[in-house]
Design a protein around this motif. Sequence first.
Motif, short mmCIF file in Angstrom:
data_model
loop_
_atom_site.label_atom_id
_atom_site.label_comp_id
_atom_site.label_asym_id
_atom_site.label_seq_id
_atom_site.Cartn_x
_atom_site.Cartn_y
_atom_site.Cartn_z
N ASP A 38 0.81 -1.22 0.00
CA ASP A 38 0.00 0.00 0.00
C ASP A 38 0.84 1.27 0.00
N LEU A 39 2.14 1.15 -0.33
CA LEU A 39 3.02 2.31 -0.22
C LEU A 39 2.53 3.50 -1.03
N PHE A 40 2.16 3.28 -2.29
CA PHE A 40 1.75 4.40 -3.14
C PHE A 40 0.48 5.06 -2.61
N GLU A 41 -0.42 4.26 -2.08
CA GLU A 41 -1.63 4.81 -1.47
C GLU A 41 -1.29 5.69 -0.28
N LEU A 42 -0.35 5.23 0.55
CA LEU A 42 0.04 6.00 1.73
C LEU A 42 0.80 7.28 1.34
N LEU A 43 1.62 7.17 0.32
CA LEU A 43 2.37 8.35 -0.13
C LEU A 43 1.42 9.42 -0.66
N GLU A 44 0.46 9.01 -1.47
CA GLU A 44 -0.52 9.97 -2.00
C GLU A 44 -1.31 10.63 -0.87
N THR A 81 2.94 10.21 -7.02
CA THR A 81 2.40 10.41 -5.67
C THR A 81 2.66 11.82 -5.15
N GLY A 82 3.61 12.53 -5.79
CA GLY A 82 3.91 13.89 -5.35
C GLY A 82 5.01 14.00 -4.31
N ILE A 83 5.80 12.93 -4.14
CA ILE A 83 6.90 13.01 -3.16
C ILE A 83 7.93 14.04 -3.62
N ALA A 84 8.64 14.60 -2.66
CA ALA A 84 9.63 15.63 -2.96
C ALA A 84 10.88 15.06 -3.61
N TYR A 85 11.31 13.90 -3.14
CA TYR A 85 12.51 13.27 -3.69
C TYR A 85 12.67 11.86 -3.14
N MET A 86 13.56 11.11 -3.78
CA MET A 86 13.99 9.80 -3.29
C MET A 86 15.33 9.95 -2.58
N GLN A 87 15.51 9.18 -1.54
CA GLN A 87 16.76 9.17 -0.79
C GLN A 87 17.36 7.77 -0.95
#
Length: 335
Positions: A71-77, A105-111
């Motif tokens: 459910d990661l993408f759902e939680l990120l959104e 999803t609109g995340i700022a960046y990947m780490q």
Amino acid sequence: MNKTYLKAPNSIVWDVTSRCNLKCKHCYVEAESKKTEEPSTEEAKAIIDQLKKAKVFTLSFSGGEPLLRDDLFELLEYATKSLVVDVASNGLLIDEDIANQLKSTGIAYMQLSFDGLEDAHDYLRGRKGAFNRLMETIEILKRVGLRFGVTSVIYRKNVHEIKEMIELAEKLGAFTIRFYRLIYTGRGKELTSLDLTSSEYKKALQEVYSHKGKISAVADEAFGFLLHGRENPHQGVGCQAGRTIAGIKANGQVVPCPMFSDPVFYCGKVPDEDFTDIWVNSPVLSQFRTLDNIHGKCHVCRYLYQCGGGCRAAVYAKTGDLYASDYKCFVEEVE
């Protein structure tokens, strides 16, 4: 120093799972493939709601490997509607489809974890080919236009590669490279022989801060100011555990920072308990909101209120004493 802290942490690192597709030698949560306690989708959304209500600014989805959650993408959104969000990953599971989903999803960046050139990275990650796969992932992120930074743990096998690591990260297009010290918690307890002395650590920081380029190359700010400028207007730039940052474990327990795994530092469990109430009233967190109890050479050091006494997680992991002086301090060498 008064017991000062923010009304809500600036940032939280949330281990949304303790599952991982790797078994890294330094992992502070001792992550592995088997599933342990972690929040359901609805519980995770309730936690996000609490953080929004508390006015937390940034939220890092970490682990384990966050991409193992279905459910990661759902939680990120859900989270990006109200918070600045980034995702920490080892990068091995990212293909073009996943990269596009992450971006949407609109995340700022990947780490992304980047622990040296090929041999050093693969050694710490415990998998041959991990470095080459990371390079492939970075190219994928660049193609889909997803911003990324890299993080690294400094240890004996990569300390001589710092300059090359920074240059490579810059060439690859990372906007930042952040170096962390090795902390003897989780599986990191087995790596003490690969840690640096305080003098070696000082030289490593000098290498980091000597870089002049477009990429932001930063390291442990507890002692960095001793090298890149003593006049620091920001007091307490060192350990911010329980003052401006916090962690949430996969089991929902709030901790002063993500590097604290000992249950003695559990502050309260979300979403069962309200995050704001935990943040304001936890007796555990109150231990971190004063420097008065720090003893040894740190207690009388004139830089105490600039470095904040160093890293409390590292000190506790090594000595079992939350208030001991930080063993990585090299202040005598810069006097």
